[in-house]
Scaffold this motif. Structure first.
Motif, mmCIF file in Angstrom:
data_model
loop_
_atom_site.group_PDB
_atom_site.id
_atom_site.type_symbol
_atom_site.label_atom_id
_atom_site.label_comp_id
_atom_site.label_asym_id
_atom_site.label_seq_id
_atom_site.Cartn_x
_atom_site.Cartn_y
_atom_site.Cartn_z
ATOM 1 N N PRO A 1 0.841 -1.197 0.000
ATOM 2 C CA PRO A 1 0.000 0.000 0.000
ATOM 3 C C PRO A 1 0.877 1.249 0.000
ATOM 4 O O PRO A 1 2.066 1.194 0.304
ATOM 5 C CB PRO A 1 -0.769 -0.121 1.319
ATOM 6 C CG PRO A 1 0.167 -0.868 2.213
ATOM 7 C CD PRO A 1 0.894 -1.843 1.312
ATOM 8 N N ILE A 2 0.261 2.363 -0.329
ATOM 9 C CA ILE A 2 0.928 3.650 -0.172
ATOM 10 C C ILE A 2 0.952 3.922 1.326
ATOM 11 O O ILE A 2 -0.076 3.858 1.992
ATOM 12 C CB ILE A 2 0.160 4.775 -0.910
ATOM 13 C CG1 ILE A 2 -0.017 4.440 -2.394
ATOM 14 C CG2 ILE A 2 0.840 6.111 -0.705
ATOM 15 C CD1 ILE A 2 1.259 4.325 -3.190
ATOM 16 N N ASP A 3 2.122 4.225 1.864
ATOM 17 C CA ASP A 3 2.277 4.350 3.307
ATOM 18 C C ASP A 3 2.928 5.694 3.650
ATOM 19 O O ASP A 3 4.017 5.993 3.155
ATOM 20 C CB ASP A 3 3.145 3.192 3.822
ATOM 21 C CG ASP A 3 3.327 3.230 5.316
ATOM 22 O OD1 ASP A 3 2.390 2.858 6.039
ATOM 23 O OD2 ASP A 3 4.415 3.659 5.763
ATOM 24 N N SER A 4 2.261 6.469 4.488
ATOM 25 C CA SER A 4 2.747 7.814 4.808
ATOM 26 C C SER A 4 4.078 7.792 5.538
ATOM 27 O O SER A 4 4.942 8.637 5.291
ATOM 28 C CB SER A 4 1.708 8.578 5.622
ATOM 29 O OG SER A 4 1.484 7.944 6.862
ATOM 30 N N THR A 5 4.281 6.837 6.425
ATOM 31 C CA THR A 5 5.546 6.756 7.152
ATOM 32 C C THR A 5 6.677 6.425 6.196
ATOM 33 O O THR A 5 7.742 7.045 6.243
ATOM 34 C CB THR A 5 5.460 5.710 8.277
ATOM 35 O OG1 THR A 5 4.404 6.083 9.159
ATOM 36 C CG2 THR A 5 6.762 5.619 9.054
ATOM 37 N N TYR A 6 6.460 5.464 5.333
ATOM 38 C CA TYR A 6 7.485 5.097 4.360
ATOM 39 C C TYR A 6 7.800 6.288 3.452
ATOM 40 O O TYR A 6 8.961 6.587 3.205
ATOM 41 C CB TYR A 6 7.031 3.892 3.524
ATOM 42 C CG TYR A 6 8.122 3.378 2.627
ATOM 43 C CD1 TYR A 6 9.063 2.472 3.100
ATOM 44 C CD2 TYR A 6 8.240 3.811 1.315
ATOM 45 C CE1 TYR A 6 10.086 2.012 2.287
ATOM 46 C CE2 TYR A 6 9.257 3.362 0.499
ATOM 47 C CZ TYR A 6 10.178 2.458 0.988
ATOM 48 O OH TYR A 6 11.197 2.025 0.183
ATOM 49 N N LEU A 7 6.762 6.956 2.987
ATOM 50 C CA LEU A 7 6.954 8.120 2.114
ATOM 51 C C LEU A 7 7.777 9.205 2.810
ATOM 52 O O LEU A 7 8.721 9.734 2.242
ATOM 53 C CB LEU A 7 5.606 8.685 1.671
ATOM 54 C CG LEU A 7 5.641 9.966 0.849
ATOM 55 C CD1 LEU A 7 6.310 9.727 -0.492
ATOM 56 C CD2 LEU A 7 4.232 10.501 0.647
#
Length: 141
Positions: free
Chosen positions: A63-69
């Motif tokens: 998934p698109i992940d805010s922490t990873y981003l």
């Protein structure tokens, strides 16, 4: 004379305030443009795998992940352009499928996509500028 000075000072302060508001408004309009363009580019280049809602495909596509981003912005930028290989863990799920890149995307288009992703699922940092993308792209190869 005192009233004239007071009125002049007030008019100057008001003018400066209006100018600063118009700069903020220009930046807000630009953010909306980047976000819109990014959403359109996301639909074309990313939705197939990451889905319209950013949820990914189970244990196959992350998934698109805010922490990873927020902690891997350069890697995200490089991944969009050149692809990603190797294992990664997103939201405590292990993924090990390669992500193809899209070398035809420009720095501006990648900036718009990343701005959209950040506005939709991230920390809402504002516009990711093309110069940030260009620097990241120089550093990733």
């Amino acid at each position: 004379m005192k009233n004239l000075v007071k009125n002049s000072s007030f008019i100057i302060c008001l003018g400066l305030f209006i100018l600063s508001c118009s700069e903020n408004r220009k930046e807000e309009i630009k953010l909306q443009q980047y976000t819109y363009q990014g959403s359109e580019l996301y639909k074309v280049h990313c939705t197939n795998c990451h889905q319209a809602d950013g949820s990914g495909l189970g244990k196959l596509i992350p998934p698109i992940d805010s922490t990873y981003l927020s902690t891997n912005l350069t890697q995200v930028i490089c991944g969009i352009k050149y692809g990603l290989t190797g294992a990664m863990t997103i939201q405590n799920i292990h993924f090990d499928k390669d992500m193809p890149g899209n070398t035809r995307l420009t720095a501006l288009e990648i900036a718009e996509i990343v701005t959209y992703i950040d506005q939709k699922w991230g920390k809402k940092r504002g516009i990711i500028r093309p110069k940030v993308v260009s620097k990241a792209l120089r550093d990733c190869q």
